[in-house]
Design a protein around this motif. Structure first.
Motif, PDB file in Angstrom:
ATOM      1  N   GLY A 148       0.719  -1.145  -0.073  1.00 55.06           N
ATOM      2  CA  GLY A 148       0.036   0.094   0.139  1.00 55.06           C
ATOM      3  C   GLY A 148       0.922   1.244  -0.006  1.00 55.06           C
ATOM      4  N   PRO A 149       0.032   2.503  -0.075  1.00 54.04           N
ATOM      5  CA  PRO A 149       0.995   3.701  -0.256  1.00 54.04           C
ATOM      6  C   PRO A 149       1.747   3.914   0.907  1.00 54.04           C
ATOM      7  CG  PRO A 149      -1.047   4.103  -1.268  1.00 54.04           C
ATOM      8  CD  PRO A 149      -1.037   2.577  -0.677  1.00 54.04           C
ATOM      9  N   GLY A 150       2.956   4.250   0.966  1.00 53.94           N
ATOM     10  CA  GLY A 150       3.863   4.370   1.979  1.00 53.94           C
ATOM     11  C   GLY A 150       4.593   3.001   2.843  1.00 53.94           C
ATOM     12  N   GLU A 151       3.815   1.956   2.275  1.00 50.71           N
ATOM     13  CA  GLU A 151       4.532   0.656   2.773  1.00 50.71           C
ATOM     14  C   GLU A 151       5.640   0.291   2.102  1.00 50.71           C
ATOM     15  OE1 GLU A 151       0.626  -1.646   4.286  1.00 50.71           O
ATOM     16  OE2 GLU A 151       1.128  -2.026   2.187  1.00 50.71           O
ATOM     17  N   SER A 152       6.550  -0.487   2.794  1.00 50.16           N
ATOM     18  CA  SER A 152       7.996  -0.880   2.334  1.00 50.16           C
ATOM     19  C   SER A 152       8.312  -1.939   2.378  1.00 50.16           C
ATOM     20  CB  SER A 152       8.961  -0.083   3.000  1.00 50.16           C
ATOM     21  OG  SER A 152       9.040  -0.227   4.101  1.00 50.16           O
ATOM     22  N   THR A 153       9.236  -2.835   1.860  1.00 51.88           N
ATOM     23  CA  THR A 153       9.628  -4.156   2.022  1.00 51.88           C
ATOM     24  C   THR A 153      11.156  -4.439   1.813  1.00 51.88           C
ATOM     25  OG1 THR A 153       9.377  -6.491   1.799  1.00 51.88           O
ATOM     26  CG2 THR A 153       9.370  -5.192  -0.322  1.00 51.88           C
ATOM     27  N   GLU A 154      11.822  -5.001   2.471  1.00 52.22           N
ATOM     28  CA  GLU A 154      13.392  -5.185   2.280  1.00 52.22           C
ATOM     29  C   GLU A 154      13.512  -6.498   1.681  1.00 52.22           C
ATOM     30  OE1 GLU A 154      17.704  -5.181   4.419  1.00 52.22           O
ATOM     31  OE2 GLU A 154      15.713  -5.722   5.711  1.00 52.22           O
ATOM     32  N   LEU A 155      14.143  -6.412   0.454  1.00 53.59           N
ATOM     33  CA  LEU A 155      14.659  -7.694  -0.351  1.00 53.59           C
ATOM     34  C   LEU A 155      16.209  -7.832   0.249  1.00 53.59           C
ATOM     35  CD1 LEU A 155      13.166  -6.643  -3.846  1.00 53.59           C
ATOM     36  CD2 LEU A 155      12.063  -8.005  -2.054  1.00 53.59           C
ATOM     37  N   ILE A 156      16.366  -9.333   0.023  1.00 57.51           N
ATOM     38  CA  ILE A 156      17.565  -9.866   0.305  1.00 57.51           C
ATOM     39  C   ILE A 156      17.971 -10.590  -0.984  1.00 57.51           C
ATOM     40  CG2 ILE A 156      19.253 -11.205   1.919  1.00 57.51           C
ATOM     41  CD1 ILE A 156      18.186  -8.811   3.204  1.00 57.51           C
ATOM     42  N   ASP A 157      19.100 -10.560  -1.402  1.00 57.40           N
ATOM     43  CA  ASP A 157      19.397 -11.375  -2.675  1.00 57.40           C
ATOM     44  C   ASP A 157      21.026 -11.435  -2.525  1.00 57.40           C
ATOM     45  OD1 ASP A 157      19.264 -12.598  -5.245  1.00 57.40           O
ATOM     46  OD2 ASP A 157      18.407 -10.754  -6.136  1.00 57.40           O
ATOM     47  N   ASP A 158      21.441 -12.385  -3.777  1.00 60.59           N
ATOM     48  CA  ASP A 158      22.813 -12.710  -3.522  1.00 60.59           C
ATOM     49  C   ASP A 158      23.315 -12.075  -4.862  1.00 60.59           C
ATOM     50  OD1 ASP A 158      21.435 -14.288  -5.677  1.00 60.59           O
ATOM     51  OD2 ASP A 158      22.206 -16.226  -4.731  1.00 60.59           O
ATOM     52  N   ALA A 159      22.871 -11.189  -5.662  1.00 62.63           N
ATOM     53  CA  ALA A 159      23.243 -10.663  -6.833  1.00 62.63           C
ATOM     54  C   ALA A 159      22.907  -9.164  -6.542  1.00 62.63           C
ATOM     55  CB  ALA A 159      22.751 -11.197  -8.078  1.00 62.63           C
ATOM     56  N   ASP A 160      23.733  -8.412  -7.347  1.00 62.05           N
ATOM     57  CA  ASP A 160      23.348  -7.047  -7.387  1.00 62.05           C
ATOM     58  C   ASP A 160      21.999  -6.643  -7.727  1.00 62.05           C
ATOM     59  OD1 ASP A 160      23.167  -4.209  -8.059  1.00 62.05           O
ATOM     60  OD2 ASP A 160      25.184  -4.186  -8.850  1.00 62.05           O
ATOM     61  N   PRO A 161      21.253  -6.123  -6.978  1.00 60.84           N
ATOM     62  CA  PRO A 161      19.723  -5.811  -7.422  1.00 60.84           C
ATOM     63  C   PRO A 161      19.244  -4.572  -8.531  1.00 60.84           C
ATOM     64  CG  PRO A 161      20.086  -4.670  -5.335  1.00 60.84           C
ATOM     65  CD  PRO A 161      21.169  -5.440  -5.757  1.00 60.84           C
ATOM     66  N   THR A 162      20.377  -3.971  -8.996  1.00 60.23           N
ATOM     67  CA  THR A 162      20.317  -2.883  -9.907  1.00 60.23           C
ATOM     68  C   THR A 162      19.675  -3.125 -11.148  1.00 60.23           C
ATOM     69  OG1 THR A 162      22.428  -1.775  -8.925  1.00 60.23           O
ATOM     70  CG2 THR A 162      21.651  -0.837 -10.834  1.00 60.23           C
ATOM     71  N   PRO A 163      20.219  -4.075 -11.713  1.00 60.25           N
ATOM     72  CA  PRO A 163      19.355  -4.555 -13.143  1.00 60.25           C
ATOM     73  C   PRO A 163      17.977  -4.869 -13.018  1.00 60.25           C
ATOM     74  CG  PRO A 163      21.497  -5.722 -12.910  1.00 60.25           C
ATOM     75  CD  PRO A 163      21.262  -5.211 -11.770  1.00 60.25           C
ATOM     76  N   LEU A 164      17.711  -5.666 -11.865  1.00 60.09           N
ATOM     77  CA  LEU A 164      16.136  -5.811 -11.318  1.00 60.09           C
ATOM     78  C   LEU A 164      15.536  -4.576 -11.282  1.00 60.09           C
ATOM     79  CD1 LEU A 164      13.832  -7.754 -10.537  1.00 60.09           C
ATOM     80  CD2 LEU A 164      14.971  -7.728  -8.193  1.00 60.09           C
ATOM     81  N   LEU A 165      15.907  -3.973 -10.507  1.00 62.02           N
ATOM     82  CA  LEU A 165      15.162  -2.408 -10.186  1.00 62.02           C
ATOM     83  C   LEU A 165      15.150  -1.548 -11.309  1.00 62.02           C
ATOM     84  CD1 LEU A 165      17.202  -1.703  -6.911  1.00 62.02           C
ATOM     85  CD2 LEU A 165      14.615  -2.607  -7.257  1.00 62.02           C
ATOM     86  N   ALA A 166      15.916  -1.663 -12.233  1.00 67.29           N
ATOM     87  CA  ALA A 166      15.698  -0.838 -13.710  1.00 67.29           C
ATOM     88  C   ALA A 166      14.741  -1.260 -14.324  1.00 67.29           C
ATOM     89  CB  ALA A 166      17.136  -0.992 -14.417  1.00 67.29           C
ATOM     90  N   GLY A 167      14.732  -2.806 -14.592  1.00 64.93           N
ATOM     91  CA  GLY A 167      13.463  -3.362 -15.132  1.00 64.93           C
ATOM     92  C   GLY A 167      12.143  -2.828 -14.513  1.00 64.93           C
ATOM     93  N   LEU A 168      12.172  -3.027 -13.294  1.00 66.58           N
ATOM     94  CA  LEU A 168      10.814  -2.679 -12.493  1.00 66.58           C
ATOM     95  C   LEU A 168      10.452  -1.052 -12.794  1.00 66.58           C
ATOM     96  CD1 LEU A 168      11.436  -4.420  -8.958  1.00 66.58           C
ATOM     97  CD2 LEU A 168       9.705  -5.019 -10.842  1.00 66.58           C
ATOM     98  N   ARG A 169      11.358  -0.273 -12.874  1.00 66.73           N
ATOM     99  CA  ARG A 169      11.234   1.300 -13.119  1.00 66.73           C
ATOM    100  C   ARG A 169      10.531   1.365 -14.465  1.00 66.73           C
ATOM    101  NH1 ARG A 169      15.613   4.995 -10.443  1.00 66.73           N
ATOM    102  NH2 ARG A 169      14.579   5.446  -8.774  1.00 66.73           N
ATOM    103  N   LYS A 170      10.956   0.571 -15.416  1.00 67.94           N
ATOM    104  CA  LYS A 170      10.248   0.524 -16.725  1.00 67.94           C
ATOM    105  C   LYS A 170       8.753   0.087 -16.435  1.00 67.94           C
ATOM    106  CE  LYS A 170      14.380  -0.182 -19.501  1.00 67.94           C
ATOM    107  NZ  LYS A 170      15.012  -1.066 -20.317  1.00 67.94           N
ATOM    108  N   VAL A 171       8.477  -0.825 -15.632  1.00 66.74           N
ATOM    109  CA  VAL A 171       6.886  -1.586 -15.676  1.00 66.74           C
ATOM    110  C   VAL A 171       6.074  -0.673 -14.601  1.00 66.74           C
ATOM    111  CG1 VAL A 171       5.627  -3.589 -14.804  1.00 66.74           C
ATOM    112  CG2 VAL A 171       7.805  -3.857 -15.981  1.00 66.74           C
TER     113      VAL A 171
END
Length: 95
Positions: A32-55
């Motif tokens: 919901g608006p203002g809610e957050s989550t923390e993701l833990i990963d074993d790889a640099d999340p920058t490519p994933l986040l760039a893709g999400l910014r497009k969607v």
């Protein structure tokens, strides 16, 4: 980043690489608006986040946290309505 009214932590290492982008998109849609989550990963999340910014343009913020050998964390927060980057997200049917 907007203050969080709810927070969770999701370990993406337990999800296959092929399905991670779709799963993260689902997670963001569920926040919901203002809610957050923390993701833990074993790889640099920058490519994933760039893709999400497009969607999901202008719908969330992200802050990459401390990284270590084989471990990354990123906090994603859903922006309150009207606090995006000025582009229409399409959620209200507007243009």
């Amino acid at each position: 980043m907007a203050p969080s009214t709810s927070s969770s932590q999701i370990d993406l290492r337990e999800i296959s690489r092929e399905t991670r982008p779709g799963r993260v998109s689902e997670i963001l849609h569920a926040l919901g608006p203002g809610e957050s989550t923390e993701l833990i990963d074993d790889a640099d999340p920058t490519p994933l986040l760039a893709g999400l910014r497009k969607v999901l343009p202008g719908q969330f913020t992200w802050d990459i946290g401390p990284a270590g050998p084989g471990l990354w964390s990123v906090r994603l927060a859903r922006l309150p309505v009207g606090q995006g980057d000025g582009r229409c997200c399409g959620a209200c049917g507007g243009s």
